[in-house]
Design a protein around this motif. Structure first.
Motif, short mmCIF file in Angstrom:
data_model
loop_
_atom_site.label_atom_id
_atom_site.label_comp_id
_atom_site.label_asym_id
_atom_site.label_seq_id
_atom_site.Cartn_x
_atom_site.Cartn_y
_atom_site.Cartn_z
N ILE A 114 -49.07 -51.40 12.87
CA ILE A 114 -48.06 -50.95 13.84
C ILE A 114 -48.15 -49.44 13.97
CG2 ILE A 114 -45.58 -50.71 14.20
CD1 ILE A 114 -45.31 -53.51 12.86
N ARG A 115 -48.32 -48.75 12.87
CA ARG A 115 -48.39 -47.29 12.88
C ARG A 115 -49.53 -46.80 13.77
NH1 ARG A 115 -47.73 -44.85 7.47
NH2 ARG A 115 -45.61 -44.67 8.23
N GLU A 116 -50.71 -47.39 13.62
CA GLU A 116 -51.85 -46.91 14.41
C GLU A 116 -51.66 -47.19 15.90
OE1 GLU A 116 -55.76 -49.29 14.39
OE2 GLU A 116 -54.77 -49.94 12.54
N ILE A 117 -51.03 -48.30 16.25
CA ILE A 117 -50.77 -48.59 17.66
C ILE A 117 -49.78 -47.57 18.22
CG2 ILE A 117 -49.83 -50.27 19.30
CD1 ILE A 117 -50.80 -52.48 17.33
N ALA A 118 -48.71 -47.33 17.48
CA ALA A 118 -47.70 -46.36 17.92
C ALA A 118 -48.32 -44.96 18.06
CB ALA A 118 -46.54 -46.34 16.94
N MET A 119 -49.15 -44.58 17.10
CA MET A 119 -49.80 -43.26 17.16
C MET A 119 -50.77 -43.16 18.33
SD MET A 119 -50.39 -42.33 13.12
CE MET A 119 -51.60 -41.11 13.54
N ALA A 120 -51.50 -44.23 18.60
CA ALA A 120 -52.47 -44.21 19.70
C ALA A 120 -51.81 -43.93 21.04
CB ALA A 120 -53.22 -45.55 19.76
N TYR A 121 -50.59 -44.40 21.21
CA TYR A 121 -49.89 -44.23 22.48
C TYR A 121 -48.81 -43.14 22.43
CZ TYR A 121 -52.10 -48.58 24.00
OH TYR A 121 -53.00 -49.55 24.35
N GLY A 122 -48.58 -42.57 21.25
CA GLY A 122 -47.56 -41.54 21.12
C GLY A 122 -46.16 -42.07 21.34
N ILE A 123 -45.89 -43.25 20.79
CA ILE A 123 -44.57 -43.85 20.94
C ILE A 123 -43.94 -44.10 19.57
CG2 ILE A 123 -45.06 -44.86 23.19
CD1 ILE A 123 -45.63 -47.49 21.90
N SER A 124 -42.68 -44.37 19.57
CA SER A 124 -41.92 -44.56 18.34
C SER A 124 -42.40 -45.78 17.55
CB SER A 124 -40.44 -44.74 18.67
OG SER A 124 -39.73 -45.30 17.61
N GLU A 125 -42.64 -45.56 16.27
CA GLU A 125 -43.04 -46.66 15.40
C GLU A 125 -41.91 -47.69 15.27
OE1 GLU A 125 -44.76 -47.22 10.88
OE2 GLU A 125 -44.98 -45.28 11.86
N ALA A 126 -40.67 -47.21 15.27
CA ALA A 126 -39.52 -48.11 15.16
C ALA A 126 -39.46 -49.06 16.36
CB ALA A 126 -38.22 -47.30 15.06
N HIS A 127 -39.74 -48.54 17.56
CA HIS A 127 -39.77 -49.40 18.74
C HIS A 127 -40.91 -50.40 18.64
CE1 HIS A 127 -37.07 -46.45 20.48
NE2 HIS A 127 -36.86 -47.26 21.49
N MET A 128 -42.05 -49.94 18.16
CA MET A 128 -43.22 -50.81 18.06
C MET A 128 -42.97 -51.94 17.06
SD MET A 128 -46.06 -51.58 19.44
CE MET A 128 -46.26 -50.18 20.51
N VAL A 129 -42.22 -51.68 16.01
CA VAL A 129 -41.89 -52.74 15.04
C VAL A 129 -41.17 -53.88 15.74
CG1 VAL A 129 -40.42 -53.29 13.04
CG2 VAL A 129 -41.86 -51.24 13.00
N LYS A 130 -40.19 -53.54 16.56
CA LYS A 130 -39.43 -54.57 17.29
C LYS A 130 -40.32 -55.34 18.26
CE LYS A 130 -35.23 -51.83 17.08
NZ LYS A 130 -34.30 -50.99 17.83
N VAL A 131 -41.18 -54.62 18.95
CA VAL A 131 -42.08 -55.24 19.92
C VAL A 131 -43.05 -56.19 19.23
CG1 VAL A 131 -43.96 -54.76 21.54
CG2 VAL A 131 -41.86 -53.40 21.63
N VAL A 132 -43.64 -55.73 18.14
CA VAL A 132 -44.61 -56.55 17.41
C VAL A 132 -43.95 -57.79 16.84
CG1 VAL A 132 -46.04 -56.60 15.32
CG2 VAL A 132 -46.26 -54.72 16.94
N HIS A 133 -42.73 -57.64 16.36
CA HIS A 133 -42.00 -58.81 15.85
C HIS A 133 -41.84 -59.85 16.95
CE1 HIS A 133 -39.21 -61.12 13.44
NE2 HIS A 133 -38.34 -61.08 14.44
N LYS A 134 -41.47 -59.40 18.12
CA LYS A 134 -41.27 -60.33 19.24
C LYS A 134 -42.61 -60.90 19.72
CE LYS A 134 -38.49 -60.91 23.35
NZ LYS A 134 -37.47 -60.35 24.22
N LEU A 135 -43.67 -60.09 19.71
CA LEU A 135 -45.00 -60.60 20.06
C LEU A 135 -45.39 -61.74 19.11
CD1 LEU A 135 -47.02 -57.34 20.83
CD2 LEU A 135 -46.55 -59.21 22.44
N GLY A 136 -45.08 -61.56 17.83
CA GLY A 136 -45.36 -62.60 16.85
C GLY A 136 -44.55 -63.86 17.09
N GLN A 137 -43.28 -63.70 17.39
CA GLN A 137 -42.42 -64.85 17.67
C GLN A 137 -42.91 -65.62 18.89
OE1 GLN A 137 -38.56 -62.90 17.97
NE2 GLN A 137 -37.93 -63.82 16.04
N GLY A 138 -43.45 -64.91 19.87
CA GLY A 138 -43.92 -65.54 21.09
C GLY A 138 -45.33 -66.11 20.99
N GLY A 139 -45.99 -65.90 19.85
CA GLY A 139 -47.34 -66.42 19.67
C GLY A 139 -48.43 -65.58 20.33
N PHE A 140 -48.06 -64.41 20.83
CA PHE A 140 -49.06 -63.53 21.44
C PHE A 140 -49.86 -62.78 20.38
CE2 PHE A 140 -45.55 -63.82 24.54
CZ PHE A 140 -46.23 -64.41 25.59
N ALA A 141 -49.22 -62.54 19.25
CA ALA A 141 -49.88 -61.85 18.14
C ALA A 141 -49.61 -62.61 16.85
CB ALA A 141 -49.37 -60.41 18.02
#
Length: 147
Positions: A27-54
């Protein structure tokens, strides 16, 4: 229509995973690559996992990767999963009251806006994640490691 930041970040995260299929990503490397908040990315990744996308793997050697092949992930599916409401106007919402507007029984604007939303979703549902991960995206997202 403007998509939410959560949808934007979800699509970016998936594109990142598509550029890094050879290994798990953090999650950290994805957030750093785009210059976005790691905290936001945690929520997004969690939902991606729930949806079966990741697929998310916890622990010291954990990370994330695609939950299914990029060619099987439709952009429209991701957008629909992350957007709570695709209605352009309140009267187009599924739960809209028939008394919401005096024009409701015969309003032609609703039909046009509904058609526009359906047309947009048809385009997004005709596009897979594999279609948007080009050599350019891969080069941009792997540039740091090769420099």
């Amino acid at each position: 229509m403007k998509l939410t930041l959560q949808t934007d970040y979800a699509l970016r995260a998936l594109i990142y995973l598509g550029a890094r299929t050879e290994r798990l990503c953090s999650i950290r490397e994805i957030a750093m690559a785009y210059g976005i908040s790691e905290a936001h990315m945690v929520k997004v990744v969690h939902k991606l996992g729930q949806g079966g996308f990741a697929e998310t793997l916890r622990g010291r050697n954990g990370g994330l990767r695609f939950g299914r092949p990029a060619k099987d992930i439709m952009i429209g599916d991701v957008v629909c999963y992350f957007e709570e409401n695709m209605a352009l106007l309140g009267c187009l919402e599924k739960s809209a009251e028939t008394t919401l507007c005096k024009l409701m029984p015969a309003c032609r604007l609703r039909g046009g806006l509904n058609q526009a939303t359906q047309a947009m979703m048809a385009v997004l549902n005709d596009c897979t994640l594999a279609d948007v991960i080009t050599p350019f995206e891969i080069a941009q997202l792997t540039k740091r490691e090769t420099s």
